[in-house]
Design an enzyme around this catalytic site. Structure first.
Site, mmCIF file in Angstrom:
data_model
loop_
_atom_site.group_PDB
_atom_site.id
_atom_site.type_symbol
_atom_site.label_atom_id
_atom_site.label_comp_id
_atom_site.label_asym_id
_atom_site.label_seq_id
_atom_site.Cartn_x
_atom_site.Cartn_y
_atom_site.Cartn_z
ATOM 1 C CD1 TRP A 104 9.328 1.429 6.326
ATOM 2 C CD2 TRP A 104 9.916 -0.605 5.586
ATOM 3 N NE1 TRP A 104 10.120 0.840 7.276
ATOM 4 C CE2 TRP A 104 10.496 -0.396 6.862
ATOM 5 C CE3 TRP A 104 10.150 -1.813 4.922
ATOM 6 C CZ2 TRP A 104 11.296 -1.356 7.487
ATOM 7 C CZ3 TRP A 104 10.951 -2.772 5.550
ATOM 8 C CH2 TRP A 104 11.510 -2.537 6.807
ATOM 9 C CG ASP A 173 3.463 -0.735 4.750
ATOM 10 O OD1 ASP A 173 3.024 -1.084 5.863
ATOM 11 O OD2 ASP A 173 4.664 -0.835 4.425
ATOM 12 C CE LYS A 197 8.082 -2.002 12.362
ATOM 13 N NZ LYS A 197 7.847 -1.874 10.938
#
Ligand SMILES: *Cc1c(COP(=O)(O)O)cnc(C)c1O
Length: 362
Positions: A104, A173, A197
Site C-alpha cells: 500500500w 494510511d 477493515k
C-alpha cells in the site's frame, strides 16, 4: 432461526460486531420512527444529520482530537487518498517524505510520482520483502509531510511506535489499524482509513485532517478533490455513502459503549495477537513472516512447511467454519486478520485448530 456464522478472519471487507449487524437488521425497515430505511432517508434529513454528527463526535472523542482537526467521510477509498493527499498539499516548492513498508505504501508513492510531485522515499524495507519496519530514518528537513502506512495489511507488519519527524506532520494510511489502539493524534496532519477493515462496510473512507495542512490546499483542483469542500459541508457537499457512515457510527458506538474505549480494545487486541504469535514462536511447523519487533497485531502472516500443506490448512479451516485465512494473492501463505470485531473466542478456536492441524501433519 439465525443462520450459522463463521469465524471471520477476512482481511477486508472484514468482520463487524454481531450486535451492530443485529441493530442494523432491527432498524432496517423503519429507522428511528421515520417509516423509512436508513438507505431511503434523505441525507439532508434530521435522521441522517444525527447519524453523521454522532459519528464525527465519536471519532473526535476516541482519537482525542483537538479543535484543529476536521473529520471527513469521503468516497474513493483509501486508494483515492494516495492521489488526493499529494494533489492538495504539494506544489513546485514543497516536498514530502514517504516510507515504503509494503504494497500500500508502494501504491501511495506511485500516485504521488504519477502526479509529478517531488517526493523522497526516505526508507524502505523492500530489501527483505517488507518483513520489517525501518528504523533510524533520516527525514528531509522542511518536508511538508511524512507519509507512512501504520499497518501493512498484506505483509503483516505494523509500526509499534511512530517515528519522530520533527516539525513535519505525519500523514498516515491507517486503513487496517485505526481504532485498534490508542496513539497521540497530535503528531498527525492527516489520517485516512478505508472503513472496510476495522470500522465498517466498504464505501467510505475516514479522513482526519488538521487545519495547518488544509491551509496548503491547492486551488486549481476539481471541487470534489478538495478537502475544504467536504470540510465546509460536514461531508455533505454531495450525497455521502449514508449506509456506510451509519454503520461506522454504530461500530464506534460499540467501541465506546460496549468495549469501553481504545485502551480496552487495545488490551483485547494484544491478547488475541499474543495467542497466535505464541503459537508461531513455539512451533517448528508454522513460521511467522514478519520480524518480531515489527509484527502486526491486526494481520498475522505465516507460512507452513509447504504450499501443499498451506492449501490443505486453508481447506480444512474452511470446513471448520474459519474463513479468510488465505494470504494475499501477491504473497501467498496464510494470514489471520484479527481486527477489533474478531473476538478472543474466534482466535482461541483458530489456535486450537492450528495445534491439531500441526499434530496431524507436522
Ligand atoms: C485495504 C487497504 C487499502 C485500500 O483501500 P481501498 O479502500 O480499497 O482503496 C489501502 N491501504 C491499506 C493499508 C489497506 O489495508
Amino acid at each position: 432461526m439465525s443462520p450459522k456464522r463463521i469465524y471471520n478472519f477476512n482481511a477486508g471487507p472484514a468482520a463487524l460486531p454481531q450486535t451492530v449487524l443485529e441493530e442494523i437488521q432491527k432498524d432496517f425497515l423503519n429507522f428511528k420512527g421515520s417509516g423509512m430505511s436508513i438507505t431511503e432517508v434523505s441525507h439532508r434529513s434530521k435522521w441522517f444529520d444525527e447519524v453523521i454528527n454522532d459519528a464525527v463526535a465519536r471519532v473526535k472523542r476516541i482519537l482525542k482530537l483537538d479543535a484543529r482537526y476536521q473529520v471527513l467521510f469521503l468516497q474513493g477509498g483509501a486508494s483515492m487518498q494516495f492521489a488526493q493527499i499529494p494533489m492538495n498539499f504539494l506544489d513546485d516548492t514543497r516536498t514530502a517524505d514517504y516510507v515504503n513498508t509494503g504494497t500500500w505504501s508502494t501504491k501511495a508513492i506511485k500516485e504521488a510520482k504519477l502526479l509529478g510531485k517531488k517526493i523522497q522515499v526516505v526508507a524502505s524495507s523492500e530489501d527483505r520483502n517488507f518483513a520489517y519496519i525501518p528504523k533510524n530514518i533520516k527525514f528531509t528537513p522542511g518536508a511538508t509531510y511524512v507519509h507512512i502506512t501504520s499497518n501493512n495489511t498484506i505483509k503483516g507488519t505494523q509500526w509499534a511506535n511512530y517515528p519522530d519527524t520533527g516539525d513535519a506532520p505525519l500523514v498516515a494510511d491507517m486503513s487496517s489499524d485505526i481504532f485498534s489502539r490508542p496513539f497521540d493524534a497530535s503528531k498527525f496532519g492527516l489520517i485516512y482509513a478505508g472503513a472496510q477493515k476495522n470500522m465498517g462496510p466498504a464505501g467510505v473512507c475516514l479522513v482526519v485532517v488538521r487545519d495547518d495542512l488544509l491551509k496548503l490546499e491547492a486551488q486549481n483542483l476539481p471541487t470534489m478533490l478538495k478537502y475544504s469542500t467536504h470540510a465546509k459541508e460536514n461531508s455533505m457537499y454531495n450525497t455521502p455513502p449514508c449506509f456506510s457512515v451509519y454503520t461506522v457510527q454504530l461500530v464506534l458506538k460499540w467501541l465506546e459503549e460496549t468495549v469501553g474505549g481504545l485502551d480496552k480494545m487495545a488490551a483485547i487486541n494484544q491478547k488475541k495477537a499474543d495467542l497466535i504469535y505464541n503459537l508461531l514462536d513455539t512451533s517448528g511447523f508454522y513460521r511467522g513472516t514478519a520480524d518480531k519487533d515489527s509484527r502486526s497485531q491486526m494481520n498475522v502472516t505465516f507460512r507452513l512447511p509447504t504450499e501443499d500443506l498451506e492449501k490443505k490448512f486453508i481447506a480444512e479451516a474452511t470446513a471448520s467454519d474459519m474463513g479468510g485465512l488465505k494470504g494475499h494473492r501477491s504473497v501467498g501463505g496464510c494470514r489471520a486478520s484479527i481486527y477489533n470485531a474478531t473476538g478472543v473466542k474466534a482466535v482461541e478456536a483458530l489456535v486450537d485448530f492450528m495445534k491439531s492441524f500441526e499434530k496431524k501433519n507436522g
